[in-house]
Design a protein around this motif. Structure first.
Motif, PDB file in Angstrom:
ATOM      1  N   LEU A  44       1.018  -1.122  -0.050  1.00  0.00           N
ATOM      2  CA  LEU A  44       0.013  -0.043  -0.040  1.00  0.00           C
ATOM      3  C   LEU A  44       0.950   1.164   0.089  1.00  0.00           C
ATOM      4  O   LEU A  44       0.555   2.218  -0.717  1.00  0.00           O
ATOM      5  N   ILE A  45       2.009   1.196   0.554  1.00  0.00           N
ATOM      6  CA  ILE A  45       2.797   2.524   0.728  1.00  0.00           C
ATOM      7  C   ILE A  45       3.541   2.618  -0.475  1.00  0.00           C
ATOM      8  O   ILE A  45       3.550   3.772  -1.160  1.00  0.00           O
ATOM      9  N   GLY A  46       3.888   1.542  -1.238  1.00  0.00           N
ATOM     10  CA  GLY A  46       4.582   1.728  -2.505  1.00  0.00           C
ATOM     11  C   GLY A  46       3.669   2.199  -3.477  1.00  0.00           C
ATOM     12  O   GLY A  46       3.885   2.952  -4.292  1.00  0.00           O
ATOM     13  N   ALA A  47       2.382   1.580  -3.443  1.00  0.00           N
ATOM     14  CA  ALA A  47       1.378   2.066  -4.500  1.00  0.00           C
ATOM     15  C   ALA A  47       0.893   3.698  -4.271  1.00  0.00           C
ATOM     16  O   ALA A  47       0.893   4.287  -5.204  1.00  0.00           O
ATOM     17  N   ALA A  48       0.907   4.008  -3.094  1.00  0.00           N
ATOM     18  CA  ALA A  48       0.586   5.341  -2.743  1.00  0.00           C
ATOM     19  C   ALA A  48       1.830   6.223  -3.416  1.00  0.00           C
ATOM     20  O   ALA A  48       1.543   7.490  -3.538  1.00  0.00           O
ATOM     21  N   GLY A  49       2.944   5.820  -3.091  1.00  0.00           N
ATOM     22  CA  GLY A  49       4.153   6.775  -3.430  1.00  0.00           C
ATOM     23  C   GLY A  49       4.217   6.624  -4.964  1.00  0.00           C
ATOM     24  O   GLY A  49       4.671   7.787  -5.546  1.00  0.00           O
ATOM     25  N   LEU A  50       4.003   5.705  -5.698  1.00  0.00           N
ATOM     26  CA  LEU A  50       3.843   5.866  -7.149  1.00  0.00           C
ATOM     27  C   LEU A  50       2.638   6.543  -7.493  1.00  0.00           C
ATOM     28  O   LEU A  50       2.999   7.375  -8.656  1.00  0.00           O
ATOM     29  N   GLY A  56       2.485  14.110  -9.228  1.00  0.00           N
ATOM     30  CA  GLY A  56       3.265  15.130  -9.060  1.00  0.00           C
ATOM     31  C   GLY A  56       3.950  15.418 -10.547  1.00  0.00           C
ATOM     32  O   GLY A  56       4.076  16.503 -10.936  1.00  0.00           O
ATOM     33  N   ALA A  57       4.338  14.272 -11.125  1.00  0.00           N
ATOM     34  CA  ALA A  57       5.036  14.548 -12.678  1.00  0.00           C
ATOM     35  C   ALA A  57       4.133  15.132 -13.466  1.00  0.00           C
ATOM     36  O   ALA A  57       4.285  15.846 -14.256  1.00  0.00           O
ATOM     37  N   SER A  58       2.923  14.755 -13.480  1.00  0.00           N
ATOM     38  CA  SER A  58       1.904  15.335 -14.531  1.00  0.00           C
ATOM     39  C   SER A  58       1.724  16.652 -13.932  1.00  0.00           C
ATOM     40  O   SER A  58       1.438  17.514 -14.953  1.00  0.00           O
ATOM     41  N   GLN A  59       1.587  16.984 -12.887  1.00  0.00           N
ATOM     42  CA  GLN A  59       1.597  18.661 -12.441  1.00  0.00           C
ATOM     43  C   GLN A  59       2.487  19.368 -12.772  1.00  0.00           C
ATOM     44  O   GLN A  59       2.446  20.648 -13.454  1.00  0.00           O
ATOM     45  N   LEU A  60       3.689  18.753 -12.712  1.00  0.00           N
ATOM     46  CA  LEU A  60       4.771  19.470 -13.160  1.00  0.00           C
ATOM     47  C   LEU A  60       4.740  19.853 -14.723  1.00  0.00           C
ATOM     48  O   LEU A  60       5.082  21.247 -15.255  1.00  0.00           O
ATOM     49  N   SER A  63       2.017  22.631 -15.610  1.00  0.00           N
ATOM     50  CA  SER A  63       2.177  23.901 -15.243  1.00  0.00           C
ATOM     51  C   SER A  63       3.307  24.714 -15.885  1.00  0.00           C
ATOM     52  O   SER A  63       3.795  25.752 -15.485  1.00  0.00           O
ATOM     53  N   ASN A  64       3.509  24.122 -17.295  1.00  0.00           N
ATOM     54  CA  ASN A  64       4.838  24.983 -17.940  1.00  0.00           C
ATOM     55  C   ASN A  64       5.912  24.989 -17.078  1.00  0.00           C
ATOM     56  O   ASN A  64       6.494  26.386 -17.212  1.00  0.00           O
ATOM     57  N   LEU A  65       6.344  24.362 -16.568  1.00  0.00           N
ATOM     58  CA  LEU A  65       7.837  24.489 -15.774  1.00  0.00           C
ATOM     59  C   LEU A  65       8.960  24.987 -16.484  1.00  0.00           C
ATOM     60  O   LEU A  65       9.541  25.887 -16.124  1.00  0.00           O
TER      61      LEU A  65
END
Length: 124
Positions: A44-50, A56-60, A63-65
């Motif tokens: 569960l922790i691994g799946a939550a981290g993934l 996070g990557a999709s948000q970056l 957001s036109n980083l």
């Protein structure tokens, strides 16, 4: 006096509790349940981290980083050009108003953050 003897005998009985016949099987059953629980938690922790990493990557990317980094580079170039125009013969007040004050404030903020981080690490 009889109460004191009774209490001592009762304490000895609790200290030397007899072992139940199914104690080994009970201990094995509990260990299996605990191990199974840890495996599930790890998954569960691994799946939550993934999932968090993907979000996070999709948000970056959304957001036109990269465009913002290019804009920040251009701003840094402009600030550098402005700082190069300040002559070394000016007094401290005009130097601080010319942009050096920002760098002094940034340096003090970094020193404060370093101090805070060292105190935090020291207390851990």
């Amino acid at each position: 006096m009889a109460e004191l003897d009774f209490e001592r005998r009762l304490e000895r009985l609790f200290m030397d509790a007899p072992e139940l016949p199914d104690a080994a099987a009970f201990a094995q059953r509990i260990e299996r349940k605990l191990d199974r629980g840890w495996n599930m938690r790890r998954w569960l922790i691994g799946a939550a981290g993934l999932t968090g990493g993907v979000i996070g990557a999709s948000q970056l990317f959304m957001s036109n980083l990269f465009e913002r980094v290019e804009t920040a580079e251009q701003s840094a170039r402009l600030v550098g050009q402005g700082l190069s125009r300040v002559s070394p013969s000016t007094d401290m007040v005009s130097a601080l108003s010319g942009g050096y004050g920002v760098w002094v404030a940034v340096a003090l903020a970094l020193a404060a953050m370093a101090y805070f981080a060292s105190r935090l690490i020291e207390e851990m």
